[in-house]
Design a protein around this motif. Structure first.
Motif, PDB file in Angstrom:
ATOM      1  N   ASP A  54      88.203 -13.724  11.577  1.00  0.00           N
ATOM      2  CA  ASP A  54      88.628 -14.984  10.967  1.00  0.00           C
ATOM      3  C   ASP A  54      87.769 -15.203   9.742  1.00  0.00           C
ATOM      4  O   ASP A  54      86.620 -15.621   9.836  1.00  0.00           O
ATOM      5  N   THR A  55      88.310 -14.863   8.591  1.00  0.00           N
ATOM      6  CA  THR A  55      87.543 -15.014   7.360  1.00  0.00           C
ATOM      7  C   THR A  55      87.965 -16.288   6.652  1.00  0.00           C
ATOM      8  O   THR A  55      89.149 -16.584   6.556  1.00  0.00           O
ATOM      9  N   PRO A  56      87.006 -17.030   6.152  1.00  0.00           N
ATOM     10  CA  PRO A  56      87.390 -18.194   5.352  1.00  0.00           C
ATOM     11  C   PRO A  56      88.003 -17.721   4.043  1.00  0.00           C
ATOM     12  O   PRO A  56      87.601 -16.682   3.515  1.00  0.00           O
ATOM     13  N   PRO A  57      88.965 -18.452   3.542  1.00  0.00           N
ATOM     14  CA  PRO A  57      89.598 -18.013   2.288  1.00  0.00           C
ATOM     15  C   PRO A  57      88.672 -18.204   1.103  1.00  0.00           C
ATOM     16  O   PRO A  57      87.835 -19.109   1.106  1.00  0.00           O
ATOM     17  N   PRO A  58      88.823 -17.355   0.103  1.00  0.00           N
ATOM     18  CA  PRO A  58      88.031 -17.550  -1.117  1.00  0.00           C
ATOM     19  C   PRO A  58      88.533 -18.792  -1.851  1.00  0.00           C
ATOM     20  O   PRO A  58      89.682 -19.183  -1.698  1.00  0.00           O
ATOM     21  N   THR A  59      87.678 -19.405  -2.617  1.00  0.00           N
ATOM     22  CA  THR A  59      88.102 -20.571  -3.380  1.00  0.00           C
ATOM     23  C   THR A  59      88.312 -20.189  -4.828  1.00  0.00           C
ATOM     24  O   THR A  59      87.834 -19.153  -5.285  1.00  0.00           O
ATOM     25  N   ALA A  60      89.004 -21.043  -5.525  1.00  0.00           N
ATOM     26  CA  ALA A  60      89.294 -20.784  -6.937  1.00  0.00           C
ATOM     27  C   ALA A  60      88.336 -21.567  -7.819  1.00  0.00           C
ATOM     28  O   ALA A  60      88.696 -22.039  -8.873  1.00  0.00           O
ATOM     29  N   SER A  61      87.114 -21.730  -7.379  1.00  0.00           N
ATOM     30  CA  SER A  61      86.155 -22.552  -8.113  1.00  0.00           C
ATOM     31  C   SER A  61      85.486 -21.809  -9.265  1.00  0.00           C
ATOM     32  O   SER A  61      84.663 -22.371  -9.952  1.00  0.00           O
ATOM     33  N   GLY A  62      85.813 -20.562  -9.442  1.00  0.00           N
ATOM     34  CA  GLY A  62      85.207 -19.809 -10.538  1.00  0.00           C
ATOM     35  C   GLY A  62      85.850 -18.449 -10.678  1.00  0.00           C
ATOM     36  O   GLY A  62      86.790 -18.113  -9.974  1.00  0.00           O
ATOM     37  N   SER A  63      85.332 -17.648 -11.567  1.00  0.00           N
ATOM     38  CA  SER A  63      85.870 -16.314 -11.791  1.00  0.00           C
ATOM     39  C   SER A  63      85.438 -15.373 -10.672  1.00  0.00           C
ATOM     40  O   SER A  63      84.365 -15.535 -10.092  1.00  0.00           O
ATOM     41  N   LEU A  64      86.289 -14.398 -10.391  1.00  0.00           N
ATOM     42  CA  LEU A  64      85.919 -13.382  -9.409  1.00  0.00           C
ATOM     43  C   LEU A  64      84.765 -12.553  -9.950  1.00  0.00           C
ATOM     44  O   LEU A  64      84.655 -12.335 -11.153  1.00  0.00           O
ATOM     45  N   HIS A  65      83.903 -12.104  -9.065  1.00  0.00           N
ATOM     46  CA  HIS A  65      82.766 -11.292  -9.462  1.00  0.00           C
ATOM     47  C   HIS A  65      82.520 -10.243  -8.379  1.00  0.00           C
ATOM     48  O   HIS A  65      83.151 -10.281  -7.320  1.00  0.00           O
ATOM     49  N   PRO A  66      81.641  -9.278  -8.607  1.00  0.00           N
ATOM     50  CA  PRO A  66      81.417  -8.207  -7.626  1.00  0.00           C
ATOM     51  C   PRO A  66      81.027  -8.706  -6.237  1.00  0.00           C
ATOM     52  O   PRO A  66      81.282  -8.044  -5.246  1.00  0.00           O
ATOM     53  N   GLY A  67      80.444  -9.875  -6.142  1.00  0.00           N
ATOM     54  CA  GLY A  67      80.089 -10.424  -4.837  1.00  0.00           C
ATOM     55  C   GLY A  67      81.297 -10.650  -3.949  1.00  0.00           C
ATOM     56  O   GLY A  67      81.229 -10.494  -2.731  1.00  0.00           O
ATOM     57  N   HIS A  68      82.438 -11.022  -4.539  1.00  0.00           N
ATOM     58  CA  HIS A  68      83.655 -11.196  -3.757  1.00  0.00           C
ATOM     59  C   HIS A  68      84.068  -9.877  -3.120  1.00  0.00           C
ATOM     60  O   HIS A  68      84.409  -9.811  -1.948  1.00  0.00           O
ATOM     61  N   MET A  69      84.038  -8.803  -3.914  1.00  0.00           N
ATOM     62  CA  MET A  69      84.400  -7.489  -3.402  1.00  0.00           C
ATOM     63  C   MET A  69      83.442  -7.063  -2.295  1.00  0.00           C
ATOM     64  O   MET A  69      83.848  -6.562  -1.262  1.00  0.00           O
ATOM     65  N   PHE A  70      82.165  -7.317  -2.512  1.00  0.00           N
ATOM     66  CA  PHE A  70      81.157  -6.930  -1.535  1.00  0.00           C
ATOM     67  C   PHE A  70      81.388  -7.664  -0.214  1.00  0.00           C
ATOM     68  O   PHE A  70      81.299  -7.079   0.855  1.00  0.00           O
ATOM     69  N   SER A  71      81.731  -8.932  -0.307  1.00  0.00           N
ATOM     70  CA  SER A  71      81.968  -9.739   0.896  1.00  0.00           C
ATOM     71  C   SER A  71      83.146  -9.188   1.704  1.00  0.00           C
ATOM     72  O   SER A  71      83.063  -9.043   2.922  1.00  0.00           O
ATOM     73  N   PHE A  72      84.247  -8.884   1.043  1.00  0.00           N
ATOM     74  CA  PHE A  72      85.419  -8.383   1.760  1.00  0.00           C
ATOM     75  C   PHE A  72      85.221  -6.939   2.221  1.00  0.00           C
ATOM     76  O   PHE A  72      85.863  -6.500   3.158  1.00  0.00           O
ATOM     77  N   THR A  73      84.338  -6.201   1.572  1.00  0.00           N
ATOM     78  CA  THR A  73      84.058  -4.830   2.003  1.00  0.00           C
ATOM     79  C   THR A  73      83.441  -4.820   3.394  1.00  0.00           C
ATOM     80  O   THR A  73      83.784  -3.980   4.230  1.00  0.00           O
ATOM     81  N   HIS A  74      82.547  -5.762   3.667  1.00  0.00           N
ATOM     82  CA  HIS A  74      81.928  -5.835   4.990  1.00  0.00           C
ATOM     83  C   HIS A  74      82.980  -5.993   6.082  1.00  0.00           C
ATOM     84  O   HIS A  74      82.972  -5.279   7.083  1.00  0.00           O
ATOM     85  N   THR A  75      83.870  -6.954   5.901  1.00  0.00           N
ATOM     86  CA  THR A  75      84.880  -7.191   6.940  1.00  0.00           C
ATOM     87  C   THR A  75      85.844  -6.017   7.029  1.00  0.00           C
ATOM     88  O   THR A  75      86.265  -5.647   8.125  1.00  0.00           O
ATOM     89  N   ASP A  76      86.194  -5.418   5.899  1.00  0.00           N
ATOM     90  CA  ASP A  76      87.123  -4.293   5.916  1.00  0.00           C
ATOM     91  C   ASP A  76      86.532  -3.104   6.670  1.00  0.00           C
ATOM     92  O   ASP A  76      87.215  -2.467   7.474  1.00  0.00           O
ATOM     93  N   ILE A  77      85.271  -2.807   6.451  1.00  0.00           N
ATOM     94  CA  ILE A  77      84.617  -1.704   7.167  1.00  0.00           C
ATOM     95  C   ILE A  77      84.575  -1.989   8.668  1.00  0.00           C
ATOM     96  O   ILE A  77      84.862  -1.117   9.491  1.00  0.00           O
ATOM     97  N   THR A  78      84.249  -3.219   9.017  1.00  0.00           N
ATOM     98  CA  THR A  78      84.193  -3.593  10.433  1.00  0.00           C
ATOM     99  C   THR A  78      85.560  -3.462  11.085  1.00  0.00           C
ATOM    100  O   THR A  78      85.695  -2.920  12.187  1.00  0.00           O
ATOM    101  N   VAL A  79      86.589  -3.934  10.399  1.00  0.00           N
ATOM    102  CA  VAL A  79      87.955  -3.852  10.924  1.00  0.00           C
ATOM    103  C   VAL A  79      88.386  -2.395  11.085  1.00  0.00           C
ATOM    104  O   VAL A  79      88.958  -2.015  12.115  1.00  0.00           O
ATOM    105  N   ARG A  80      88.114  -1.569  10.099  1.00  0.00           N
ATOM    106  CA  ARG A  80      88.480  -0.149  10.195  1.00  0.00           C
ATOM    107  C   ARG A  80      87.778   0.526  11.372  1.00  0.00           C
ATOM    108  O   ARG A  80      88.378   1.337  12.077  1.00  0.00           O
ATOM    109  N   PHE A  81      86.518   0.182  11.590  1.00  0.00           N
ATOM    110  CA  PHE A  81      85.769   0.742  12.714  1.00  0.00           C
ATOM    111  C   PHE A  81      86.441   0.387  14.042  1.00  0.00           C
ATOM    112  O   PHE A  81      86.645   1.247  14.900  1.00  0.00           O
ATOM    113  N   HIS A  82      86.823  -0.855  14.192  1.00  0.00           N
ATOM    114  CA  HIS A  82      87.460  -1.277  15.451  1.00  0.00           C
ATOM    115  C   HIS A  82      88.848  -0.666  15.615  1.00  0.00           C
ATOM    116  O   HIS A  82      89.273  -0.378  16.733  1.00  0.00           O
TER     117      HIS A  82
END
Length: 133
Positions: A54-82
């Motif tokens: 259950d991931t909280p949705p990203p907000t549109a409060s600013g421009s996308l940056h590498p931190g957004h990608m890094f955040s979703f990479t963690h969950t994606d790796i975990t999901v792929r593992f399971h």
């Protein structure tokens, strides 16, 4: 110890197309994944066999940056593992498409404000604003 050799598959670079056709590759792999049920979620399987993210949705409060990608990479790796463990994975991607942060961002971008006291008007037809005004 027995002599163990492995075959190495190599690709002749000259046989590759000059430009990668991402749309064709996506169609090909999506068909393979759909047929194999790679991303299939079965709500009938028991909770003990199910991994839920259950991931909280990203907000549109600013421009996308590498931190957004890094955040979703963690969950994606975990999901792929399971998934690789054979678990039933429920991983809905969330997008803040109607939240307050998005509303404010759009209002600020378009320089508009909403009047929450205005009554609903059935059949209302709006015209596009004049950009020169």
């Amino acid at each position: 110890m027995a002599d163990q050799t492995r075959s190495v598959l190599s690709v002749d670079a000259e046989s590759l197309p000059k430009h990668f056709d991402s749309a064709a590759a996506e169609r090909k792999w999506d068909a393979v994944w759909q047929e194999g049920g790679v991303y299939h979620y079965d709500p009938a399987r028991p909770r003990a066999e199910t991994f839920v993210v259950d991931t909280p949705p990203p907000t549109a409060s600013g421009s996308l940056h590498p931190g957004h990608m890094f955040s979703f990479t963690h969950t994606d790796i975990t999901v792929r593992f399971h998934r690789m463990l054979g678990q039933n994975v429920f991983y809905p991607m969330g997008w803040d498409d109607n939240g307050l942060a998005t509303e404010r961002r759009v209002q600020n971008f378009l320089h508009v404000r909403c009047d929450p006291t205005a009554p609903y008007e059935p059949g209302l037809v709006l015209t596009a604003p004049d950009a020169k005004a």
